[in-house]
Design a protein around this motif. Structure first.
Motif, PDB file in Angstrom:
ATOM      1  N   THR A 138      10.990 -14.010  -1.490  1.00  0.00           N
ATOM      2  CA  THR A 138      11.538 -12.881  -1.713  1.00  0.00           C
ATOM      3  C   THR A 138      12.329 -12.366  -0.447  1.00  0.00           C
ATOM      4  OG1 THR A 138       9.356 -12.446  -2.729  1.00  0.00           O
ATOM      5  CG2 THR A 138      10.449 -10.498  -1.558  1.00  0.00           C
ATOM      6  N   PHE A 139      12.019 -12.752   0.775  1.00  0.00           N
ATOM      7  CA  PHE A 139      12.824 -12.290   1.893  1.00  0.00           C
ATOM      8  C   PHE A 139      14.005 -13.051   1.864  1.00  0.00           C
ATOM      9  CE2 PHE A 139       8.609 -11.712   3.963  1.00  0.00           C
ATOM     10  CZ  PHE A 139       8.678 -10.370   4.041  1.00  0.00           C
ATOM     11  N   SER A 140      14.311 -14.080   1.098  1.00  0.00           N
ATOM     12  CA  SER A 140      15.539 -14.588   1.286  1.00  0.00           C
ATOM     13  C   SER A 140      16.594 -14.275   0.003  1.00  0.00           C
ATOM     14  CB  SER A 140      15.591 -16.092   1.208  1.00  0.00           C
ATOM     15  OG  SER A 140      14.775 -16.619   0.149  1.00  0.00           O
ATOM     16  N   THR A 141      15.803 -13.600  -0.924  1.00  0.00           N
ATOM     17  CA  THR A 141      16.921 -13.132  -2.096  1.00  0.00           C
ATOM     18  C   THR A 141      16.665 -11.671  -2.319  1.00  0.00           C
ATOM     19  OG1 THR A 141      14.656 -13.760  -3.608  1.00  0.00           O
ATOM     20  CG2 THR A 141      16.511 -15.338  -3.141  1.00  0.00           C
ATOM     21  N   ASP A 142      15.644 -11.108  -2.830  1.00  0.00           N
ATOM     22  CA  ASP A 142      15.592  -9.768  -3.138  1.00  0.00           C
ATOM     23  C   ASP A 142      14.352  -8.944  -2.453  1.00  0.00           C
ATOM     24  OD1 ASP A 142      15.976  -7.163  -4.432  1.00  0.00           O
ATOM     25  OD2 ASP A 142      15.374  -7.906  -6.237  1.00  0.00           O
ATOM     26  N   THR A 143      14.439  -8.625  -1.276  1.00  0.00           N
ATOM     27  CA  THR A 143      13.578  -7.878  -0.692  1.00  0.00           C
ATOM     28  C   THR A 143      13.226  -6.270  -1.523  1.00  0.00           C
ATOM     29  OG1 THR A 143      15.182  -6.897   0.906  1.00  0.00           O
ATOM     30  CG2 THR A 143      13.685  -9.080   1.431  1.00  0.00           C
ATOM     31  N   ASN A 144      14.037  -5.934  -2.095  1.00  0.00           N
ATOM     32  CA  ASN A 144      13.930  -4.611  -2.648  1.00  0.00           C
ATOM     33  C   ASN A 144      12.779  -4.601  -3.693  1.00  0.00           C
ATOM     34  OD1 ASN A 144      14.796  -1.930  -3.083  1.00  0.00           O
ATOM     35  ND2 ASN A 144      15.267  -2.527  -5.257  1.00  0.00           N
ATOM     36  N   ARG A 145      12.536  -5.486  -4.372  1.00  0.00           N
ATOM     37  CA  ARG A 145      11.514  -5.626  -5.213  1.00  0.00           C
ATOM     38  C   ARG A 145      10.160  -5.594  -4.593  1.00  0.00           C
ATOM     39  NH1 ARG A 145       9.744 -10.737  -9.345  1.00  0.00           N
ATOM     40  NH2 ARG A 145       8.306  -9.801 -10.366  1.00  0.00           N
ATOM     41  N   LEU A 146      10.006  -6.358  -3.372  1.00  0.00           N
ATOM     42  CA  LEU A 146       8.860  -6.035  -2.535  1.00  0.00           C
ATOM     43  C   LEU A 146       8.582  -4.863  -2.080  1.00  0.00           C
ATOM     44  CD1 LEU A 146       6.522  -7.365  -0.966  1.00  0.00           C
ATOM     45  CD2 LEU A 146       7.743  -8.001   0.800  1.00  0.00           C
ATOM     46  N   VAL A 147       9.593  -4.082  -1.627  1.00  0.00           N
ATOM     47  CA  VAL A 147       9.632  -2.599  -1.158  1.00  0.00           C
ATOM     48  C   VAL A 147       8.922  -1.996  -2.144  1.00  0.00           C
ATOM     49  CG1 VAL A 147      10.862  -0.657  -0.405  1.00  0.00           C
ATOM     50  CG2 VAL A 147      11.298  -2.925   0.512  1.00  0.00           C
ATOM     51  N   THR A 148       9.484  -2.009  -3.485  1.00  0.00           N
ATOM     52  CA  THR A 148       8.822  -1.292  -4.437  1.00  0.00           C
ATOM     53  C   THR A 148       7.622  -1.535  -4.892  1.00  0.00           C
ATOM     54  OG1 THR A 148      11.214  -1.439  -5.565  1.00  0.00           O
ATOM     55  CG2 THR A 148       9.380  -0.650  -6.978  1.00  0.00           C
TER      56      THR A 148
ATOM     57  N   VAL B 173       5.181  -2.554  -2.650  1.00  0.00           N
ATOM     58  CA  VAL B 173       4.402  -1.960  -1.544  1.00  0.00           C
ATOM     59  C   VAL B 173       4.124  -0.479  -1.914  1.00  0.00           C
ATOM     60  CG1 VAL B 173       4.324  -1.698   0.966  1.00  0.00           C
ATOM     61  CG2 VAL B 173       5.275  -3.782   0.273  1.00  0.00           C
ATOM     62  N   LEU B 174       5.359   0.274  -1.985  1.00  0.00           N
ATOM     63  CA  LEU B 174       5.522   1.723  -2.332  1.00  0.00           C
ATOM     64  C   LEU B 174       4.402   1.931  -3.344  1.00  0.00           C
ATOM     65  CD1 LEU B 174       8.790   2.451  -1.793  1.00  0.00           C
ATOM     66  CD2 LEU B 174       6.799   3.143  -0.131  1.00  0.00           C
ATOM     67  N   GLY B 175       4.187   1.067  -4.431  1.00  0.00           N
ATOM     68  CA  GLY B 175       3.512   1.339  -5.590  1.00  0.00           C
ATOM     69  C   GLY B 175       1.845   1.089  -5.089  1.00  0.00           C
ATOM     70  N   LYS B 176       1.462   0.139  -4.122  1.00  0.00           N
ATOM     71  CA  LYS B 176       0.159  -0.106  -3.682  1.00  0.00           C
ATOM     72  C   LYS B 176      -0.089   0.938  -2.775  1.00  0.00           C
ATOM     73  CE  LYS B 176       0.588  -3.837  -5.974  1.00  0.00           C
ATOM     74  NZ  LYS B 176       0.271  -3.798  -7.672  1.00  0.00           N
ATOM     75  N   LEU B 177       0.558   1.634  -1.922  1.00  0.00           N
ATOM     76  CA  LEU B 177       0.094   2.311  -0.660  1.00  0.00           C
ATOM     77  C   LEU B 177      -0.623   3.590  -1.141  1.00  0.00           C
ATOM     78  CD1 LEU B 177       3.076   2.505   1.790  1.00  0.00           C
ATOM     79  CD2 LEU B 177       0.990   1.731   2.167  1.00  0.00           C
ATOM     80  N   PRO B 178      -0.252   4.168  -2.353  1.00  0.00           N
ATOM     81  CA  PRO B 178      -1.154   5.371  -2.488  1.00  0.00           C
ATOM     82  C   PRO B 178      -2.446   5.321  -2.816  1.00  0.00           C
ATOM     83  CG  PRO B 178       0.913   5.684  -4.045  1.00  0.00           C
ATOM     84  CD  PRO B 178       0.682   4.344  -3.344  1.00  0.00           C
ATOM     85  N   GLN B 179      -2.912   4.105  -3.417  1.00  0.00           N
ATOM     86  CA  GLN B 179      -4.127   3.537  -3.625  1.00  0.00           C
ATOM     87  C   GLN B 179      -5.045   3.295  -2.527  1.00  0.00           C
ATOM     88  OE1 GLN B 179      -4.335   0.668  -7.155  1.00  0.00           O
ATOM     89  NE2 GLN B 179      -2.027   1.045  -7.081  1.00  0.00           N
ATOM     90  N   LEU B 180      -4.383   2.557  -1.384  1.00  0.00           N
ATOM     91  CA  LEU B 180      -4.795   2.120  -0.148  1.00  0.00           C
ATOM     92  C   LEU B 180      -4.802   3.507   0.692  1.00  0.00           C
ATOM     93  CD1 LEU B 180      -2.664  -0.855   0.329  1.00  0.00           C
ATOM     94  CD2 LEU B 180      -5.007  -0.769  -0.199  1.00  0.00           C
TER      95      LEU B 180
END
Length: 412
Positions: free
Chosen positions: A264-274, A276-283
């Motif tokens: 992820t960090f070497s290719t497309d980190t934007n997907r991880l950002v998306t 993470v932002l989807g999990k934060l409201p629940q957390l």
């Protein structure tokens, strides 16, 4: 002058007939207005059943009707929201103290306020951050790929010189082919990625470079740059209190997570950002009661109930989300005016930057004043407890972010 007897009888008969007709009509109207309760089947004349208390208003409605009612309740100028937002932003602790004092009817309830603001905040943040981060991540990934390719070309040049002295024709042919291929990669990576067609080519080249370098690492047996999640010297993950089988499963999970993180960090980190932002409201919804528990422990001598501390948590987080949302929108507008470049636009961008900076400073000041007013502390005691609560909360937020990242990686 008296009426004749026959006329008097006729008048009485008409009055009786009209009365009977009126009674019939009234009974008919009552029969039409009377409804039966769907729960206990008793006759109901109002909006609620007098026997079981259930409302006659069905909760099963069209979704758009529910949304319209919610929006009307929150955003109507004659609703409680118009009296809630201003004190929420500019009067620290006012809403909370009003709620504790029993004056609640004029304001949006804390849980409803938090839910709606958090939904709007995270949706907006996901849209703005994703659009900004995509371009930023593309640039960073592109620079990283160029650096990797350049470094690999330098290594190939060194190998080529060494092979020339040894006169190894087969190895020299292979190295020359690799040099030609990686120089082509470098040329493609150096294209302007702001152009749509070039962006596709650069992205494909970057992915190809990643695969090529992984192949080279595997052939060379180099694992120094691999991301490992472990607590042992050999990179494995295990705990003494777990069984051997549990440690094996945990280590396999750690290795899988490390591989996903590296990819992820070497290719497309934007997907991880998306993700993470989807999990934060629940957390964050889980973090709220924990933060309220922290307040309960810290202010145990305040004799306040847990629900009162939860109200403090809901109001403070609602304020934080509104502030961060406003700052984010100010930042987006600031960048827009900066791109225009005219004198008026630059002056406006500068003013917006100042407003955003002042609002950012207002967040910790607001929270401090809110704590002091709600818990009625002196300045020194308020500062001490504020520092302690802030430190613990920062740790909780860091753990929440880690959980969100791990959860996001497992979803990729």
């Amino acid at each position: 002058m008296s009426l004749p007897h026959s006329a008097e009888n006729e008048s009485t008969a008409l009055t009786a007939a009209e009365s009977a007709s009126s009674t019939e009509e009234e009974s008919h109207n009552n029969a039409l207005t009377e409804k039966s309760c769907e729960n206990c089947h008793q006759v109901v004349t109002g909006d609620f059943c007098s026997n079981c208390g259930q409302s006659l208003d069905s909760t099963l409605k069209y979704f758009w009707v529910v949304i319209l009612h919610l929006l009307d309740d929150i955003f109507s100028f004659d609703s409680r929201a118009s009296r809630t937002l201003f004190p929420l932003i500019f009067r620290p602790g006012f809403l909370t103290n009003e709620y504790f004092s029993g004056r609640r009817v004029h304001y949006v309830p804390p849980i409803r306020l938090y839910l709606f603001i958090s939904i709007v905040f995270f949706l907006t943040l996901k849209l703005t951050v994703s659009s900004e981060e995509k371009h930023t991540m593309e640039l960073k990934n592109n620079k990283a790929a160029i650096a990797q390719v350049t470094e690999h070309i330098e290594k190939l040049d060194e190998k080529r010189l060494a092979v020339l002295t040894q006169k190894e024709s087969t190895e020299l042919t292979r190295i020359n082919a690799d040099l030609l291929r990686f120089n082509d990669y470098l040329k493609d990576l150096s294209l302007d990625i702001s152009i749509a067609d070039n962006n596709k080519l650069v992205k494909a080249t970057r992915q190809l470079v990643t695969l090529e370098l992984e192949r080279v690492k595997i052939e060379a047996g180099d694992k120094s740059d691999a991301i490992t999640i472990g607590n042992n010297q050999d990179g494995s993950l295990s705990f003494d209190f777990l069984s051997a089988e549990s440690n094996k499963k945990l280590n396999d999970f750690g290795n899988e997570l490390g591989e996903k993180a590296e990819k992820t960090f070497s290719t497309d980190t934007n997907r991880l950002v998306t993700e993470v932002l989807g999990k934060l409201p629940q957390l964050m919804f889980v973090l709220l009661p924990l933060f309220a528990l922290l307040l309960k422990l810290v202010f145990i001598f305040s004799k306040r109930l847990y629900m009162e501390h939860l109200t403090v948590a809901l109001h403070s987080h609602s304020f934080i989300f509104v502030s961060l949302l406003s700052i984010d929108l100010i930042d987006v507008t600031h960048d827009y005016f900066e791109e225009i470049g005219s004198d008026i636009a630059l002056y406006t961008a500068s003013a917006l930057g100042g407003i955003g900076f002042i609002w950012l400073l207002w967040i910790p000041i607001y929270l401090f004043v809110m704590q002091k007013r709600v818990y009625k502390q002196g300045y020194i005691m308020a500062l001490l407890t504020y520092s302690f609560v802030g430190t613990i909360y920062f740790i909780l937020m860091a753990l929440t972010t880690v959980v969100a990242i791990v959860w996001g990686l497992t979803s990729i």
